[in-house]
Design a protein around this motif. Sequence first.
Motif, PDB file in Angstrom:
ATOM      1  N   UNK A 116      26.876  34.562   1.819  1.00  0.00           N
ATOM      2  CA  UNK A 116      27.481  34.230   3.117  1.00  0.00           C
ATOM      3  C   UNK A 116      26.502  34.613   4.235  1.00  0.00           C
ATOM      4  N   UNK A 117      25.449  33.828   4.417  1.00  0.00           N
ATOM      5  CA  UNK A 117      24.367  34.219   5.325  1.00  0.00           C
ATOM      6  C   UNK A 117      24.733  34.234   6.798  1.00  0.00           C
ATOM      7  N   UNK A 118      25.900  33.724   7.158  1.00  0.00           N
ATOM      8  CA  UNK A 118      26.296  33.755   8.559  1.00  0.00           C
ATOM      9  C   UNK A 118      26.790  35.137   8.984  1.00  0.00           C
ATOM     10  N   UNK A 119      26.934  36.049   8.030  1.00  0.00           N
ATOM     11  CA  UNK A 119      27.376  37.401   8.351  1.00  0.00           C
ATOM     12  C   UNK A 119      26.206  38.221   8.895  1.00  0.00           C
ATOM     13  N   UNK A 120      26.522  39.099   9.824  1.00  0.00           N
ATOM     14  CA  UNK A 120      25.539  40.019  10.401  1.00  0.00           C
ATOM     15  C   UNK A 120      25.998  41.439  10.078  1.00  0.00           C
ATOM     16  N   UNK A 121      25.141  42.189   9.390  1.00  0.00           N
ATOM     17  CA  UNK A 121      25.474  43.567   9.035  1.00  0.00           C
ATOM     18  C   UNK A 121      24.912  44.529  10.070  1.00  0.00           C
ATOM     19  N   UNK A 122      25.613  45.609  10.295  1.00  0.00           N
ATOM     20  CA  UNK A 122      25.145  46.590  11.268  1.00  0.00           C
ATOM     21  C   UNK A 122      25.953  47.861  11.200  1.00  0.00           C
ATOM     22  N   UNK A 123      25.563  48.812  12.030  1.00  0.00           N
ATOM     23  CA  UNK A 123      26.342  50.032  12.148  1.00  0.00           C
ATOM     24  C   UNK A 123      27.611  49.759  12.937  1.00  0.00           C
ATOM     25  N   UNK A 124      28.715  50.317  12.498  1.00  0.00           N
ATOM     26  CA  UNK A 124      29.994  50.114  13.179  1.00  0.00           C
ATOM     27  C   UNK A 124      30.623  51.455  13.505  1.00  0.00           C
TER      28      UNK A 124
END
Length: 614
Positions: A116-124
């Motif tokens: 699912x490459x449209x997802x953006x991972x990051x610190x939350x």
Amino acid sequence: MPGFSFRQPIRRGPLVSLVDEDSVDNHHGDDGKPKTFGRGIVADFKRTVGTWWVKEMTNFNTKTIAVSFFLFIAVIAPTITFGAVYAKATNNYIGAVELLLATAWCGIFYSLVSGQPMMINGGTGPVLTFQAVCYDLAKQLDVPFLTFNAWIGIWVCFYQVTAAFFDFNRVIKKATRFTDETFALLIVSIFLLGAIGNPSSKVGLFHYFGTDHPHHEDMLEEDAQYDYMTVALLSLILGLGTAFFAIGLRQLRTSAFCCSDYVRTVITDFAITISVVVMTALRHTVFEDVQVEELKVPDTFATSFTCCTEDCRTYWPTDCPTQAEPWGRRPWLVDLFDLNDKIYVVFIAAGLGIPAFILTFLDNGITWHIVNHPSNRLSHGDAYNYDTLVSSIMVLGNSLMGLPWLVASTVPCIMHITAMQEKDDKGEVTSIQESRLTGLLTHGLVLACIFALSVIRLIPLPVLYGVFLFMGLVALPGQQFYQRFVLLFQQPSKMEKNHYTTHIPINRIHKYTMFQFLFFGIVCVVREVKSISIAFPVMVLMCIPARLYLHPRLFTKDELTLLDGSPEEIETWLLKNDPEGEAVEKPSRSAQEEHIAQNGLKLPDSINDEVANA
């Protein structure tokens, strides 16, 4: 009272139920049956990576460049800001450099191999809160935080692999709009409070108007003539200017300004980039003498924790103020066996890994569920189980290197989807470009910034607060939860006509909204109270059984369909109960017709015929 009417309610006909209680959300590319023993992982891989990888890696165009720059700013702002908060919460064991490195390598890795490459991972915020609690527990147990954190991460990785292998994600697929929007509003509120002013910290634009702001205190020590009010006003102008200038540029897409649709599209795509550049240039030219707070970015690419001694248990200079220079910095790899001979800590970590797994599992799953909603028009399929496996690899790698855990970040994901969509004049989504290149280029820029930190330091911190505000304001109106909350303050006769305001009594809509707001409040309170914040992920999880088992006792099946059903269920219900489209407001008379009627005028017969046939 606002939002209530003392008139007699409109009598409505009986509601005919057409929705099967056992219906399953089936827009995820499967038949709704559990795919255990790894079959779900294989199916996800074939449906996504195996089918669309080449197309997603080769669909390069102007939009790809524009969205990549936008996402870079949207990613770098919370990364550096959260990095500073991490440093404060963990005594610099994890800081801005660690979060930048984690964001860069995880983003590139995820863009290349995920389903699912449209997802953006990051610190939350939720994950930051949990890891801050782990730091406090490590101090109580008298074990090094990074070692303790690494063991928790190892267990989280194990639990995620298990969840992917046995298709635990089918639980997430039972989540409805109720859970999705409760969680999404929590994330949006974190962004908005981080921009405007968080009551529990000194983060936000309006905190600059207080004399006790850390930046003011530092500047007064250096310059006795420092004027905090001038800095506060300029910070507010830069922050609000960044947000609203970008919002104004986005609205050019549907306006008549600029010479062509292509120019309007390019300006809209680069809106936040243009806004950040303009406000940053304004700060360094017109207001160069005003000491606005800058990003606290490290001078070099190195771990944040500087050690007093070789064992790296104490932080220089706080714990050894008489020492002239630090011994060095902590190593990039964590020593898993540095437990002070307390082997039982590994089993404590296994217990803590359960709420940590629930948190990361829900953070990912609910964000994936929101993004994969049919209204977003994604057509390349989902990959819940396969991407859970990918996430487990990222958690393990970050744990072993002493980096923060990353999960799908709701607001940047929504921004990514929105930026890649094409809409018609009515705002309806017509298509979306699904690409791996935007994520790859975005995180490539983040990686480059690690080696050019002095460039990032040029961006004033209030401008990044403006980016936070922009992201929150753009994401907020699209949530039905927010739309229903606004209805509480509106006159019923003036409310916008839609499927639920037309077919459900207003007091029932308000009851449902307040019930959802109650759950939202509970989740927020648990998250903010430090002593019980570790239970935060469990409270989010409880939204799912509450919707499945408690709501049907308080609301009718038809009310739940219209307020919380999938688009397919709502469409089916309306075809049966509203075949004439009463939920859509009928067009009113034109201004010309109103003028003719009010003044007793009459058009020639030829014109009347044209109007009648229009």
